[in-house]
Design a protein around this motif. Structure first.
Motif, PDB file in Angstrom:
ATOM      1  N   PRO A   1     -36.805  52.295 -25.829  1.00 32.94           N
ATOM      2  CA  PRO A   1     -35.478  52.799 -26.122  1.00 32.94           C
ATOM      3  C   PRO A   1     -34.463  53.121 -25.186  1.00 32.94           C
ATOM      4  N   VAL A   2     -35.211  54.008 -24.098  1.00 29.08           N
ATOM      5  CA  VAL A   2     -34.177  54.541 -23.187  1.00 29.08           C
ATOM      6  C   VAL A   2     -33.269  53.296 -22.443  1.00 29.08           C
ATOM      7  N   ASN A   3     -33.895  52.056 -22.349  1.00 31.45           N
ATOM      8  CA  ASN A   3     -32.932  51.255 -22.059  1.00 31.45           C
ATOM      9  C   ASN A   3     -32.402  50.307 -23.086  1.00 31.45           C
ATOM     10  N   ALA A   4     -33.116  49.873 -24.089  1.00 32.61           N
ATOM     11  CA  ALA A   4     -32.517  49.075 -25.060  1.00 32.61           C
ATOM     12  C   ALA A   4     -33.020  49.660 -26.590  1.00 32.61           C
ATOM     13  N   GLY A   5     -32.209  50.489 -26.967  1.00 33.32           N
ATOM     14  CA  GLY A   5     -32.469  51.178 -28.308  1.00 33.32           C
ATOM     15  C   GLY A   5     -31.597  50.886 -29.425  1.00 33.32           C
ATOM     16  N   TYR A   6     -30.995  51.835 -29.892  1.00 30.48           N
ATOM     17  CA  TYR A   6     -29.831  51.748 -30.967  1.00 30.48           C
ATOM     18  C   TYR A   6     -29.040  50.819 -30.458  1.00 30.48           C
ATOM     19  N   LEU A   7     -28.611  49.628 -31.426  1.00 30.33           N
ATOM     20  CA  LEU A   7     -27.669  48.738 -31.084  1.00 30.33           C
ATOM     21  C   LEU A   7     -27.893  48.056 -29.631  1.00 30.33           C
ATOM     22  N   TRP A   8     -29.058  48.265 -29.250  1.00 29.12           N
ATOM     23  CA  TRP A   8     -29.649  47.740 -27.974  1.00 29.12           C
ATOM     24  C   TRP A   8     -29.168  48.331 -26.480  1.00 29.12           C
ATOM     25  N   LYS A   9     -28.584  49.508 -26.883  1.00 24.04           N
ATOM     26  CA  LYS A   9     -28.099  50.324 -25.991  1.00 24.04           C
ATOM     27  C   LYS A   9     -29.052  51.581 -25.333  1.00 24.04           C
ATOM     28  N   PRO A  10     -28.847  52.165 -24.191  1.00 26.15           N
ATOM     29  CA  PRO A  10     -29.806  53.046 -23.892  1.00 26.15           C
ATOM     30  C   PRO A  10     -29.814  54.200 -24.995  1.00 26.15           C
ATOM     31  N   THR A  11     -31.001  54.611 -25.356  1.00 25.99           N
ATOM     32  CA  THR A  11     -31.254  55.735 -26.562  1.00 25.99           C
ATOM     33  C   THR A  11     -32.298  56.446 -26.329  1.00 25.99           C
ATOM     34  N   VAL A  12     -32.077  57.751 -26.211  1.00 29.36           N
ATOM     35  CA  VAL A  12     -33.133  58.750 -25.986  1.00 29.36           C
ATOM     36  C   VAL A  12     -33.596  59.138 -27.252  1.00 29.36           C
ATOM     37  N   VAL A  13     -34.931  59.267 -27.480  1.00 33.25           N
ATOM     38  CA  VAL A  13     -35.317  59.486 -28.996  1.00 33.25           C
ATOM     39  C   VAL A  13     -36.461  60.655 -28.560  1.00 33.25           C
ATOM     40  N   ASN A  14     -36.342  61.746 -29.049  1.00 28.32           N
ATOM     41  CA  ASN A  14     -37.101  62.957 -28.863  1.00 28.32           C
ATOM     42  C   ASN A  14     -37.290  63.794 -30.142  1.00 28.32           C
ATOM     43  N   ASN A  15     -38.444  64.186 -30.469  1.00 30.96           N
ATOM     44  CA  ASN A  15     -38.855  64.881 -31.628  1.00 30.96           C
ATOM     45  C   ASN A  15     -38.163  66.354 -31.627  1.00 30.96           C
ATOM     46  N   VAL A  16     -38.120  66.872 -32.927  1.00 39.03           N
ATOM     47  CA  VAL A  16     -37.397  68.077 -33.209  1.00 39.03           C
ATOM     48  C   VAL A  16     -37.866  69.279 -32.368  1.00 39.03           C
ATOM     49  N   GLU A  17     -39.419  69.603 -32.455  1.00 37.93           N
ATOM     50  CA  GLU A  17     -39.799  70.410 -31.622  1.00 37.93           C
ATOM     51  C   GLU A  17     -39.703  70.313 -30.099  1.00 37.93           C
ATOM     52  N   THR A  18     -39.782  69.259 -29.551  1.00 36.71           N
ATOM     53  CA  THR A  18     -39.486  68.968 -28.380  1.00 36.71           C
ATOM     54  C   THR A  18     -38.128  69.525 -27.739  1.00 36.71           C
ATOM     55  N   LEU A  19     -37.264  69.272 -28.736  1.00 38.23           N
ATOM     56  CA  LEU A  19     -35.569  69.664 -28.418  1.00 38.23           C
ATOM     57  C   LEU A  19     -35.548  71.155 -28.682  1.00 38.23           C
ATOM     58  N   ALA A  20     -36.278  71.683 -29.573  1.00 34.83           N
ATOM     59  CA  ALA A  20     -36.003  72.998 -29.702  1.00 34.83           C
ATOM     60  C   ALA A  20     -36.702  73.902 -28.576  1.00 34.83           C
ATOM     61  N   ASN A  21     -37.228  73.341 -27.652  1.00 40.61           N
ATOM     62  CA  ASN A  21     -37.806  73.876 -26.419  1.00 40.61           C
ATOM     63  C   ASN A  21     -36.495  73.873 -25.318  1.00 40.61           C
ATOM     64  N   VAL A  22     -35.725  72.995 -25.429  1.00 43.27           N
ATOM     65  CA  VAL A  22     -34.820  72.581 -24.251  1.00 43.27           C
ATOM     66  C   VAL A  22     -33.840  73.963 -24.074  1.00 43.27           C
ATOM     67  N   PRO A  23     -33.150  74.578 -25.068  1.00 44.69           N
ATOM     68  CA  PRO A  23     -32.333  75.789 -24.759  1.00 44.69           C
ATOM     69  C   PRO A  23     -33.149  76.866 -23.768  1.00 44.69           C
ATOM     70  N   LEU A  24     -34.422  77.088 -24.325  1.00 41.73           N
ATOM     71  CA  LEU A  24     -35.522  78.086 -23.548  1.00 41.73           C
ATOM     72  C   LEU A  24     -35.525  77.724 -22.158  1.00 41.73           C
ATOM     73  N   ILE A  25     -35.935  76.398 -21.888  1.00 40.56           N
ATOM     74  CA  ILE A  25     -35.939  75.944 -20.531  1.00 40.56           C
ATOM     75  C   ILE A  25     -34.640  76.207 -19.555  1.00 40.56           C
ATOM     76  N   ILE A  26     -33.645  75.894 -20.391  1.00 41.02           N
ATOM     77  CA  ILE A  26     -32.273  76.087 -19.549  1.00 41.02           C
ATOM     78  C   ILE A  26     -31.961  77.492 -19.148  1.00 41.02           C
ATOM     79  N   GLU A  27     -32.333  78.175 -20.431  1.00 37.14           N
ATOM     80  CA  GLU A  27     -31.973  79.735 -20.133  1.00 37.14           C
ATOM     81  C   GLU A  27     -32.693  80.415 -19.166  1.00 37.14           C
TER      82      GLU A  27
END
Ligand code: L3W
Ligand code: SF4
Length: 421
Positions: free
Chosen positions: A194-220
């Motif tokens: 999907p990163v190269n051909a996902g939604y409408l065959w365009k680049p698409t990142v798919v991440n799980n909810v818990e994965t994404l909840a970690n991101v603000p902590l990492i940046i902070e």
């Protein structure tokens, strides 16, 4: 351990933007947009060692790097919130109690990868979550965290919630994308990913909810800080939903790599009525079970793979000495038969065969030969088209391997030994 992923969930009205902002919310987004380039964000996430929390543990920074390098437009950022695995209820806590952590994680990810539009693909059976997410998205638009020129920068991002219709297979990322496009949810061949051909065959990142909840902590707090939590190969905090015969079922946040024994006997309070532990499915309904003497294993991706099973979603399901392993495995394979999309033969026919054989055994009508047939069908299912079929047989095959005597007892007695009469 300091609560990180669950830091907000016990606050009153934790789902509102006021409470989230009061706790320092959206400051990681501000930092990313104002002080970091998209490449800096990707590098920070790579440094953190964060791995996907949906089941497969793919390195998040690497996925973002692939997406950022693909210059086709527009790009899409999708949150997989189709939490449908039996006994998996960890993402729900974030969706309902801390939706802004998820939205902030998506915004940072979209900035890092150059995505213009986002979708949260939400499990159809989470209607409360839908209301909460839609309200949180409206609040984020009002405050200028979503929409055009976010925080006065060139970055623009629009976000929508899309509800599923109750099919477990739509949690498989390519089936999810097909469903999002309005088609029947069936997996696509990978690659292309999907990163190269996902939604409408365009680049698409798919991440799980818990994965994404970690991101603000990492940046902070920085990728280096994050990489020092839990297992070195697989760092960070992890949500473990624990269910079955424990005294205190629930969702526990612990460092990745916490021993399974500690989770069951310390955090979840041990086995109900102080009975004996019999077996554990350590990583969701499609993991191979572990016996009571195999639970000194760290709960992380590499350690569980080494133990012949998997971390999957991290959902721990506990059986005690009064539970019938045959019945438990039967219930799980019945679920997978119902949820198989039917596209490929090994899974469509394999799950059906396993249900029929397991029912026969559970009813006391099985033969010893059936046990070999189960293992042979399971082997064939390894060749299925997607992860559902590849893993669906694990609970059944591992039960036959590790509790063969219990199966033989059903066959010899002509009934389930755990049922009286
Ligand atoms: C770019 C490459 N991207 C891999 C990406 C791929 C995907 C991720 C993992 O399985 C598991 C399954 C279930 N270039 C890439 C690449 N990717 N190589 O990495 O991919 P993959 O194919 O290894 O796994 P998957 O299909 O995402 C998921 C297990 O999860 N599972 C399901 C749990 C259910 C829940 C729930 O209900 N919430 O979590 C249970 O254990 O068996 O093994 O993004 O595109 N070269
Ligand atoms: Fe569908 Fe099962 Fe084949 Fe996956 S493995 S494509 S769910 S039939």
């Amino acid at each position: 351990m300091e609560k990180l992923l669950l830091r907000n969930v016990d606050k009153e009205n934790s789902h509102t933007i006021e409470v989230y902002l009061k706790g320092g919310g959206y400051s990681a987004l501000r930092k990313a947009l104002k002080e970091m380039s998209p490449d800096d964000v990707v590098e920070e996430v790579k440094l953190s060692g964060l791995r996907g929390r949906g089941g497969a543990g793919f390195p998040t920074g690497m996925k973002w790097e692939f997406a950022a390098a693909d210059l086709k437009e527009p790009k899409f950022f999708v949150c997989n919130a189709d939490e449908g695995e039996p006994c998996t209820f960890k993402d729900r806590v974030i969706i309902e109690k801390d939706p802004h952590a998820l939205i902030e994680g998506m915004l940072i990810g979209a900035y890092a990868t150059g995505c213009r539009y986002g979708y949260i693909y939400l499990r159809g059976e989470y209607p409360i979550g839908k209301k909460i997410l839609e309200r949180a998205i409206a609040e984020a638009y009002e405050k200028g965290f979503l929409g055009e020129n976010i925080l006065g920068t060139d970055f623009s991002f629009d976000l929508y919630v899309h509800s599923g219709a109750g099919a477990y297979i739509c949690g498989e990322e390519t089936a999810l994308i097909e469903s999002l496009e309005g088609k029947r949810g069936e997996p696509r061949i990978k690659p292309p990913f999907p990163v190269n051909a996902g939604y409408l065959w365009k680049p698409t990142v798919v991440n799980n909810v818990e994965t994404l909840a970690n991101v603000p902590l990492i940046i902070e707090r920085g990728g280096k800080w994050y990489s020092q939590i839990g297992s070195p190969d697989c760092p960070g905090p992890k949500l473990f939903p624990v269910s079955g015969k424990v005294k205190r079922p629930g969702v526990y946040e612990l460092p990745m790599g916490t021993p399974l024994r500690e989770i069951i006997f310390e955090h979840a309070g041990g086995i109900v009525k102080d009975r004996k532990l019999k077996a554990v499915f350590p990583g969701g309904a499609s993991s191979s079970l572990l016996t009571a003497d195999e639970i000194d294993v760290p709960m992380d991706f590499p350690s569980l793979a080494k133990a012949g099973t998997m971390l999957g979603s991290g959902a721990i399901m506990v059986l005690d000495e009064t539970d019938c392993v045959v019945k438990a495995a039967l219930r799980l394979i019945e679920f997978f038969r119902h949820e198989s999309c039917g596209k490929c033969t090994p899974c469509r026919e394999g799950t059906d065969w396993l249900v029929r054989i397991m029912r026969r055994i559970e009813e006391g009508l099985g033969t010893e030969e059936d046990l070999d047939t189960i293992l042979s069908v399971s082997e064939t299912m390894e060749n299925s088209f997607c992860g559902l079929g590849m893993a669906a047989h694990n609970p059944v095959a591992s039960s036959v391997r590790k509790f063969r005597d219990e199966f033989l007892e059903h066959i010899k007695l002509g009934r389930c030994p755990f049922r009286s009469g």
